[in-house]
Every structure is written in C-alpha cells, then in structure tokens.
Design a protein around this motif. Structure first.
Motif, PDB file in Angstrom:
ATOM      1  N   TYR A  12     -68.527   4.129 -17.540  1.00 42.98           N
ATOM      2  CA  TYR A  12     -67.503   3.269 -16.827  1.00 42.98           C
ATOM      3  C   TYR A  12     -67.026   4.111 -15.757  1.00 42.98           C
ATOM      4  CZ  TYR A  12     -67.354  -0.263 -20.647  1.00 42.98           C
ATOM      5  OH  TYR A  12     -67.483  -1.237 -21.262  1.00 42.98           O
ATOM      6  N   CYS A  13     -66.563   3.679 -14.659  1.00 41.23           N
ATOM      7  CA  CYS A  13     -65.854   4.137 -13.684  1.00 41.23           C
ATOM      8  C   CYS A  13     -64.441   4.518 -13.784  1.00 41.23           C
ATOM      9  CB  CYS A  13     -66.088   3.392 -12.074  1.00 41.23           C
ATOM     10  SG  CYS A  13     -65.500   4.414 -10.846  1.00 41.23           S
ATOM     11  N   LEU A  14     -64.195   5.933 -13.659  1.00 38.29           N
ATOM     12  CA  LEU A  14     -62.611   6.159 -13.940  1.00 38.29           C
ATOM     13  C   LEU A  14     -61.784   5.776 -12.657  1.00 38.29           C
ATOM     14  CD1 LEU A  14     -62.845   9.676 -15.866  1.00 38.29           C
ATOM     15  CD2 LEU A  14     -62.328   7.241 -16.602  1.00 38.29           C
ATOM     16  N   LEU A  15     -62.307   5.473 -11.701  1.00 38.73           N
ATOM     17  CA  LEU A  15     -61.830   5.207 -10.359  1.00 38.73           C
ATOM     18  C   LEU A  15     -61.522   3.773 -10.460  1.00 38.73           C
ATOM     19  CD1 LEU A  15     -63.708   7.217  -7.703  1.00 38.73           C
ATOM     20  CD2 LEU A  15     -61.257   7.521  -8.426  1.00 38.73           C
ATOM     21  N   ASP A  16     -61.739   2.897 -11.538  1.00 40.84           N
ATOM     22  CA  ASP A  16     -61.308   1.489 -11.655  1.00 40.84           C
ATOM     23  C   ASP A  16     -59.784   1.301 -11.662  1.00 40.84           C
ATOM     24  OD1 ASP A  16     -60.981  -1.080 -12.319  1.00 40.84           O
ATOM     25  OD2 ASP A  16     -62.276  -0.925 -14.236  1.00 40.84           O
ATOM     26  N   THR A  17     -59.225   0.610 -10.696  1.00 38.45           N
ATOM     27  CA  THR A  17     -57.596   0.355 -10.788  1.00 38.45           C
ATOM     28  C   THR A  17     -57.443  -0.737 -11.572  1.00 38.45           C
ATOM     29  OG1 THR A  17     -57.974  -1.088  -8.791  1.00 38.45           O
ATOM     30  CG2 THR A  17     -57.568   1.295  -8.558  1.00 38.45           C
ATOM     31  N   SER A  18     -58.293  -1.491 -12.173  1.00 33.79           N
ATOM     32  CA  SER A  18     -58.070  -2.798 -13.004  1.00 33.79           C
ATOM     33  C   SER A  18     -57.942  -2.357 -14.556  1.00 33.79           C
ATOM     34  CB  SER A  18     -59.073  -3.734 -12.630  1.00 33.79           C
ATOM     35  OG  SER A  18     -60.356  -3.492 -13.171  1.00 33.79           O
ATOM     36  N   SER A  19     -58.393  -1.049 -14.845  1.00 34.56           N
ATOM     37  CA  SER A  19     -58.577  -0.578 -16.181  1.00 34.56           C
ATOM     38  C   SER A  19     -57.480   0.432 -16.543  1.00 34.56           C
ATOM     39  CB  SER A  19     -59.696  -0.004 -16.217  1.00 34.56           C
ATOM     40  OG  SER A  19     -60.112   0.631 -17.582  1.00 34.56           O
ATOM     41  N   GLY A  20     -56.382   0.189 -17.573  1.00 32.71           N
ATOM     42  CA  GLY A  20     -55.536   0.898 -17.964  1.00 32.71           C
ATOM     43  C   GLY A  20     -56.099   2.449 -18.405  1.00 32.71           C
ATOM     44  N   ALA A  21     -57.406   1.984 -19.172  1.00 28.41           N
ATOM     45  CA  ALA A  21     -57.824   3.401 -19.654  1.00 28.41           C
ATOM     46  C   ALA A  21     -58.351   4.141 -18.663  1.00 28.41           C
ATOM     47  CB  ALA A  21     -59.013   2.735 -20.913  1.00 28.41           C
ATOM     48  N   SER A  22     -59.122   3.719 -17.713  1.00 31.05           N
ATOM     49  CA  SER A  22     -59.761   4.651 -16.774  1.00 31.05           C
ATOM     50  C   SER A  22     -58.712   5.169 -16.004  1.00 31.05           C
ATOM     51  CB  SER A  22     -60.639   3.665 -15.892  1.00 31.05           C
ATOM     52  OG  SER A  22     -61.829   3.289 -16.488  1.00 31.05           O
ATOM     53  N   ILE A  23     -57.447   4.489 -15.702  1.00 29.53           N
ATOM     54  CA  ILE A  23     -56.321   4.924 -14.948  1.00 29.53           C
ATOM     55  C   ILE A  23     -55.787   6.467 -15.675  1.00 29.53           C
ATOM     56  CG2 ILE A  23     -54.054   4.856 -14.064  1.00 29.53           C
ATOM     57  CD1 ILE A  23     -54.987   1.921 -13.562  1.00 29.53           C
ATOM     58  N   SER A  24     -55.528   6.120 -17.032  1.00 27.63           N
ATOM     59  CA  SER A  24     -55.001   7.094 -18.067  1.00 27.63           C
ATOM     60  C   SER A  24     -55.971   8.231 -17.963  1.00 27.63           C
ATOM     61  CB  SER A  24     -54.893   6.582 -19.121  1.00 27.63           C
ATOM     62  OG  SER A  24     -53.699   5.747 -19.261  1.00 27.63           O
ATOM     63  N   VAL A  25     -57.388   8.184 -18.404  1.00 24.61           N
ATOM     64  CA  VAL A  25     -58.024   9.272 -18.228  1.00 24.61           C
ATOM     65  C   VAL A  25     -58.244   9.970 -17.190  1.00 24.61           C
ATOM     66  CG1 VAL A  25     -60.653   9.850 -18.865  1.00 24.61           C
ATOM     67  CG2 VAL A  25     -59.431   8.249 -20.468  1.00 24.61           C
ATOM     68  N   ARG A  26     -58.538   9.404 -15.982  1.00 26.51           N
ATOM     69  CA  ARG A  26     -58.411   9.969 -14.951  1.00 26.51           C
ATOM     70  C   ARG A  26     -57.282  10.945 -14.471  1.00 26.51           C
ATOM     71  NH1 ARG A  26     -56.319   8.072  -9.757  1.00 26.51           N
ATOM     72  NH2 ARG A  26     -57.066   9.427  -8.099  1.00 26.51           N
ATOM     73  N   GLU A  27     -56.112  10.576 -14.844  1.00 25.81           N
ATOM     74  CA  GLU A  27     -55.079  11.109 -14.529  1.00 25.81           C
ATOM     75  C   GLU A  27     -55.088  12.278 -15.828  1.00 25.81           C
ATOM     76  OE1 GLU A  27     -52.140  12.969 -12.927  1.00 25.81           O
ATOM     77  OE2 GLU A  27     -52.641  10.987 -12.156  1.00 25.81           O
ATOM     78  N   MET A  28     -55.519  12.107 -16.911  1.00 23.83           N
ATOM     79  CA  MET A  28     -55.508  13.463 -18.103  1.00 23.83           C
ATOM     80  C   MET A  28     -56.431  14.472 -17.298  1.00 23.83           C
ATOM     81  SD  MET A  28     -55.799  10.744 -21.148  1.00 23.83           S
ATOM     82  CE  MET A  28     -55.662  11.790 -22.757  1.00 23.83           C
ATOM     83  N   LEU A  29     -57.526  14.100 -16.975  1.00 22.11           N
ATOM     84  CA  LEU A  29     -58.575  15.006 -16.329  1.00 22.11           C
ATOM     85  C   LEU A  29     -57.917  15.821 -15.236  1.00 22.11           C
ATOM     86  CD1 LEU A  29     -61.780  12.950 -16.380  1.00 22.11           C
ATOM     87  CD2 LEU A  29     -61.022  14.657 -18.132  1.00 22.11           C
ATOM     88  N   ARG A  30     -57.240  15.023 -14.313  1.00 23.84           N
ATOM     89  CA  ARG A  30     -56.511  15.546 -13.295  1.00 23.84           C
ATOM     90  C   ARG A  30     -55.470  16.925 -13.754  1.00 23.84           C
ATOM     91  NH1 ARG A  30     -56.017  13.031  -8.061  1.00 23.84           N
ATOM     92  NH2 ARG A  30     -53.758  13.649  -8.101  1.00 23.84           N
ATOM     93  N   GLN A  31     -54.827  16.392 -14.920  1.00 21.17           N
ATOM     94  CA  GLN A  31     -54.045  17.444 -15.319  1.00 21.17           C
ATOM     95  C   GLN A  31     -54.512  18.579 -15.844  1.00 21.17           C
ATOM     96  OE1 GLN A  31     -50.707  17.442 -14.680  1.00 21.17           O
ATOM     97  NE2 GLN A  31     -51.224  15.536 -13.539  1.00 21.17           N
ATOM     98  N   LEU A  32     -55.630  18.211 -16.771  1.00 15.45           N
ATOM     99  CA  LEU A  32     -56.340  19.603 -17.333  1.00 15.45           C
ATOM    100  C   LEU A  32     -57.029  20.495 -16.273  1.00 15.45           C
ATOM    101  CD1 LEU A  32     -58.185  17.626 -20.185  1.00 15.45           C
ATOM    102  CD2 LEU A  32     -56.519  19.437 -20.539  1.00 15.45           C
ATOM    103  N   ALA A  33     -57.527  19.739 -15.009  1.00 20.51           N
ATOM    104  CA  ALA A  33     -57.888  20.688 -14.161  1.00 20.51           C
ATOM    105  C   ALA A  33     -57.042  21.444 -13.310  1.00 20.51           C
ATOM    106  CB  ALA A  33     -58.868  19.663 -12.826  1.00 20.51           C
ATOM    107  N   ARG A  34     -55.880  20.871 -13.133  1.00 22.00           N
ATOM    108  CA  ARG A  34     -54.638  21.682 -12.719  1.00 22.00           C
ATOM    109  C   ARG A  34     -54.119  22.956 -13.540  1.00 22.00           C
ATOM    110  NH1 ARG A  34     -52.103  16.268 -10.638  1.00 22.00           N
ATOM    111  NH2 ARG A  34     -53.059  16.075  -8.421  1.00 22.00           N
ATOM    112  N   MET A  35     -54.337  22.839 -14.994  1.00 23.11           N
ATOM    113  CA  MET A  35     -54.020  23.805 -15.766  1.00 23.11           C
ATOM    114  C   MET A  35     -55.260  24.541 -16.254  1.00 23.11           C
ATOM    115  SD  MET A  35     -51.539  21.429 -18.610  1.00 23.11           S
ATOM    116  CE  MET A  35     -52.908  20.304 -19.159  1.00 23.11           C
ATOM    117  N   GLY A  36     -56.224  24.335 -15.753  1.00 25.59           N
ATOM    118  CA  GLY A  36     -57.214  25.670 -15.842  1.00 25.59           C
ATOM    119  C   GLY A  36     -58.609  25.343 -16.377  1.00 25.59           C
TER     120      GLY A  36
END
Length: 412
Positions: A12-36
């Motif tokens: 699945y594409c994590l840039l899918d704005t119609s999928s709550g799961a994709s939106i959530s995972v994308r933000e989780m990955l963004r936070q992990l990237a920022r934390m190292g």
C-alpha cells in the motif's frame, strides 16, 4: 556508529490520504526518523480510494512505459513505489507482486535494516515477515482493525504495535496475542483550526460500517424536527447519495437527497471542516480500533457522539456522548433501523448539544482535555520509540539514543 535502520514494507502507499492506517503509519515513521532512525519505505501505487491519490504526479501512469519504480520525496521520508496498473489491491497482478517482492529482496540486501515493519494479513504479506525472519531480522507489524480471525499472519512477527488499549484487549481475548498500544499519531498543526464557528454536525467517510444508515435516519428526523441543525458529510470513500436512496427506501420514504445535509468532497486539509463542526458523529458498527477523525476532533475540542464498540470510546475520553445499541446493529450489512425510543434518544442528545450552551461548553472543555492528554504526539512518539527499541540489539543503539522509561501502560 550508524543510526538504527527501519524498513517499512508493504504493497500500500503511505501517501494515501483516504486511508487512516496509511496516514497514521506515515506519521509514525516521520517521528521515528526525527528521533534517530534511518527509515526506508517501499510500497506500490495501491490506494483505498481514488480520492486518496492526489499526491501522485499527474503523469505518473505514463512512466509505466519506461520504469517500474516511482520515487516520491516526503521529507524526512522517501517513498519508493512499484507502479501498478490498478490502484485496487484485489486487482494487483501476480507479475506485479513478483516485481514488488524483488524490490523487497533488493532493499533487504542494500539497506540492511535492523527492523522490518509492515501491515497486512494476505498470504502474500506472509512473505514479508517470512523472508526477514529467515535472514534473522526482527519483524514488527501494525494492527489497527478487528478483521484478523487467525494468527498465521503474525507467526513470524516479533512485535505487534496497535493504536488503542481496546484493540490490544480485543486480540488478547480473541487470539491470545498481545499487541502493544502506542496511541494515535496526529500533527496538530495539520488538523487544528485557528477559529471555530461550531455550526455543523459532522460525519466523515459515509459507509455502512461507519454507521451511515444510522446517520441517514437521524438526519431525516432532524430535517423535519429541527431544520436549523445542519449536517456536513465528508465523502472520502462512501457514496452518501446512494446510501440516502437505499436507507430512505428501506424506511418506506424514498429520498434522493436531504435538504439539511451539506455534502463535502474529500479534503486533504480538514481544518476548515473542523472549524465548522459543532459535534462529530461516529456511530461505527464494525470494530474500529480508534477513529482518527475522533482524535482530530478532540484536538479541536469538538465533542463527539459515538457507539460503544471498539476503541472509539477510548478516543474521546470524556469529550462526548456514548450510545449503546442492541447487538443486531453490529451485524452485517449494518442496515438496521432504529426504533422510536433509540432514535428519540440519539436525536435528543444532538439537540441538547445545540440548545444547552452550559452542557455543550462542558463537553468542549472535556474534549479539549482529552485531546491534550490522549493524543499528544510527543507522548505517543516516546511510547513507539520504547517498543521499537525492544527489537534492536544493544550494539545497534548509538550512545545518546533517546529511549524513554517504560510506563505501566506501555507494558499492557
């Protein structure tokens, strides 16, 4: 010492704005990237709905003639997507799955991840965890629905991450597995309106599973009883007009449209929608792990009316009204009609939130408190960091890597 490496891998594409799961995972990955973490993402041009595909370049299909992979920059992330002929997962061809799997194997070789993370319960998805396990790479899975009845999908999984305590308890009781809840991941700057006019009763993603049949009945009653109460329906995936026709016909009063309903197309920026919302309706009838819309509503201090099924009660804390329904409403096809007493109760709850300012202001205060305490990004990010650290060998954790101390809620 290099950063710990995490590979997100599924079709699945994590840039899918119609999928709550994709939106959530994308933000989780963004936070992990920022934390190292060093994060790599491989996916495909698979979306829940065409409405969620606006992130793709206009001419992306033409590239299929010369290349297979679409690379999209999403700082601090980069998405590598196998381009598929259809955006629908069920129409993904076997040769496309084979190409995606080759991309996965290549990424395992070239990126050498410390953790592989994915979601999905199809037999093809089993290969993701199976190959990582074969190579000795720890595997995490994300779980945010109630659809899994068996446990084969997680046989090779070392850690299951979920969004709510409700879903963690549901699967402990149902399957004997123990997902670790880390909360919702929502950037408040992207969803919180600066000013609120608090006018509309908001319903997002009209589908039978999310209680659209109930909302049609409620709106039809209020159209006659209180035409001043306006509904706003955001059609991200479902077809509201078809639902109005089918449910009104079932009620014996066929309608093509309702005069008190404003129909809004799928919006990537929900701030204007929340600015107009006085209350949010979320009468989900399937197991909803935790509605993202409800978490966003709490961050906006917009009260909600929810059913007592899944994680939605957890999402609102004290910031709304909970409706108990008989068990028959929670059975497919989710088209039960409300009896007079139930309809009176729900309609009465909505009217009170319009007519009693003291009652409504109390719910605003509690909704705002729930947003701050339950859906704080920093708190959720620290929980996620803690659970992901469990999969890292000690020599993969650089000095100074910010790892929080576990709290009792992290261990549940």
């Amino acid at each position: 010492m290099r950063k710990p490496r995490l590979l997100w891998a599924n079709c699945y594409c994590l840039l899918d704005t119609s999928s709550g799961a994709s939106i959530s995972v994308r933000e989780m990955l963004r936070q992990l990237a920022r934390m190292g973490f060093e994060v790599a993402i491989i996916g495909a041009t698979i979306f829940d709905s065409e409405t969620g595909m606006s992130v793709l370049p206009a001419n992306w299909k033409k590239r299929l003639e010369t290349v297979d992979i679409l690379v999209l920059s999403d700082p601090p992330l980069v998405h590598k997507l196998l381009m598929t002929n259809s955006h629908i997962r069920d129409r993904m061809m076997v040769f496309e799955e084979a190409k995606w799997y080759e991309l996965y194997l290549h990424t395992l070789d070239s990126f050498s991840p410390d953790i592989v993370w994915f979601y999905g319960g199809r037999p093809f998805d089993y290969l993701i965890a199976d190959e990582a396990k074969h190579r000795g790479i720890p595997v995490a899975a994300y779980l945010a629905n109630g659809n899994y009845t068996k446990t084969r999908w997680c046989r090779d999984v070392d850690l299951i991450v979920c969004d709510s305590q409700a879903t963690a308890g549901y699967y402990r009781a149902r399957n004997g597995i123990s997902p670790l809840p880390v909360g919702k991941f929502i950037d408040p700057d992207a969803v919180v309106a600066q000013e609120h006019v608090r006018r509309n009763t908001l319903f997002v993603n009209p589908s039978l599973e999310k209680g659209a049949a109930l909302v049609v009945q409620i709106a039809m009653r209020l159209e006659k009883q209180r035409p001043d109460i306006r509904f706003e329906v955001v059609s991200s995936r479902g077809n509201w007009s078809e639902l109005v026709r089918s449910i009104s016909a079932l009620m014996g009063t066929p309608r093509d449209a309702l005069e008190n309903v404003l129909l809004t197309r799928h919006a990537t920026d929900m701030r204007p929608v929340y600015a107009r919302a006085r209350i949010v309706l979320a009468p989900s009838l399937w197991w909803e792990s935790g509605s993202r819309v409800l978490a966003e509503a709490m961050l906006n201090a917009v009260p909600a009316i929810v059913t007592d099924r899944g994680g939605n009660v957890e999402m609102i804390g004290g910031g709304g009204v909970t409706i108990a329904l008989p068990e028959r409403f929670y059975q497919k096809p989710y088209m039960q009609l409300l009896d007079q007493a139930l309809l009176d109760h729900v309609v009465g709850s909505i009217i009170e939130l319009y007519d009693s300012e003291s009652t409504y202001n109390g719910y605003i205060e509690r909704a705002g408190a729930a947003g701050k305490s339950l859906h704080d990004m920093a708190s959720s990010s620290q929980k996620l960091l803690h659970v992901m650290r469990r999969l890292l060998p000690s020599d993969a954790i650089p000095s100074g890597f910010d790892v929080p101390t576990a709290s009792p809620s992290d261990r549940s």
